[in-house]
Motif scaffolding. Structure first.
Motif, mmCIF file in Angstrom:
data_model
loop_
_atom_site.group_PDB
_atom_site.id
_atom_site.type_symbol
_atom_site.label_atom_id
_atom_site.label_comp_id
_atom_site.label_asym_id
_atom_site.label_seq_id
_atom_site.Cartn_x
_atom_site.Cartn_y
_atom_site.Cartn_z
ATOM 1 N N PRO A 204 0.810 -1.221 0.000
ATOM 2 C CA PRO A 204 0.000 0.000 0.000
ATOM 3 C C PRO A 204 0.843 1.270 0.000
ATOM 4 C CG PRO A 204 -0.847 -1.569 1.598
ATOM 5 C CD PRO A 204 0.469 -2.099 1.134
ATOM 6 N N VAL A 208 0.781 4.279 -2.878
ATOM 7 C CA VAL A 208 0.535 5.703 -2.613
ATOM 8 C C VAL A 208 1.670 6.555 -3.171
ATOM 9 C CG1 VAL A 208 0.290 7.440 -0.810
ATOM 10 C CG2 VAL A 208 -0.885 5.261 -0.595
ATOM 11 N N LEU A 242 -5.346 12.800 -2.191
ATOM 12 C CA LEU A 242 -5.412 11.366 -1.905
ATOM 13 C C LEU A 242 -4.295 10.849 -0.990
ATOM 14 C CD1 LEU A 242 -7.092 8.846 -2.514
ATOM 15 C CD2 LEU A 242 -5.609 8.406 -4.476
ATOM 16 N N MET A 246 -4.779 8.389 2.283
ATOM 17 C CA MET A 246 -4.314 7.007 2.221
ATOM 18 C C MET A 246 -3.264 6.713 3.290
ATOM 19 S SD MET A 246 -6.135 5.576 0.009
ATOM 20 C CE MET A 246 -5.260 4.020 -0.003
#
Length: 269
Positions: A204, A208, A242, A246
């Protein structure tokens, strides 16, 4: 809210003293600041049906956004290096990632961010603007501001933007190289659960960082257009709004220590 909770959990819980949480508390402050620079003003304009911002407000927004986003990316790079040392060189971790080294890396990130944002903002607003006062974006984006200038020296600012993107791409290549070494070490772990635990935050985080780098590079390197673009709006949202959201999800919802600290902080059992 997510970044604020992370900050409170680390600041008030003495159990979270590892270098990772020192970097994480800096990241949460930066993410909280960067999203606060853009979103509140844009929401106010939308709710009140106005589309104006003062010249000084635009300067301040560019200055703080460049500073916060620049330091944010530097801290993300340092966190990848910290993860690399943790997984690939665990016996030397205490020596390499000592408290002095951690403070120096974070201080270097903040100081470089101050210098970069000051020089970049000063160079941008030293230009002469005579191409109207309409910016085709929901915040003061430098690539959009350059459309309004009639100064010949705008080429120097374009060069600075290109250099900035190349610098970010170099850092991204460094991050990729570190992750290649991390994945090699993870695959050598005999326990499948250990592999899953190591990859659950790496993938993840890499996603990002990749979104941030590629959308930011696209926003500043794409050919300029005189007409507003929906794609440009979407790209700007991805690289500016974003990542802070995130990061909060990755490091709070997916981190057992943070969740345990929040339970201790709130008294929830």
């Amino acid at each position: 809210m997510g970044n604020l909770l992370i900050f409170m959990a680390i600041a008030f819980d003495h159990h979270l003293q590892a270098p990772m949480y020192f970097f994480l508390i800096n990241l949460s402050v930066l993410d909280l600041g960067s999203i606060s620079v853009i979103v509140p003003k844009s929401m106010t304009n939308s709710l009140m049906n106005i589309r104006s911002i003062s010249y000084s407000g635009c300067v301040a927004r560019v200055l703080f956004l460049l500073f916060l986003v620049g330091v944010d990316f530097s801290i993300l790079t340092v966190m990848v290096y910290n993860r690399y040392v943790t997984i690939c060189q665990p016996l030397h971790y205490e020596t390499i990632m000592n408290s002095r080294a951690c403070v120096q890396m974070v201080a270097g990130a903040w100081i470089s961010g101050i210098l970069y944002s000051g020089l970049h903002t000063g160079n941008t607003f030293a230009l002469t603007f005579c191409g109207g006062n309409m910016v085709d974006q929901f915040f003061c984006e430098i690539s959009q501001l350059l459309k309004l200038t009639c100064s010949v020296s705008y080429l120097s600012e374009t060069g600075v933007l290109a250099f900035s993107v190349c610098l970010v791409l170099d850092c991204f290549v460094f991050i990729i190289l570190l992750y290649v070494q991390i994945f090699k070490s993870v695959l050598k772990i005999p326990c499948e659960q250990g592999q899953h635990k190591a990859l659950s935050t790496c993938l993840p985080h890499l996603t990002v960082v990749s979104l941030f780098v590629f959308t930011g590079a696209f926003a500043y390197l794409k050919p300029t257009s005189s007409s507003p673009s929906t794609l440009g709006l979407v790209v700007a949202i991805i690289y500016s709004v974003l990542p802070p959201i995130m990061n909060a999800i990755i490091y709070s919802m997916r981190n057992k220590e943070i969740k345990a600290a929040l339970r201790r902080l709130t008294g929830y059992k």
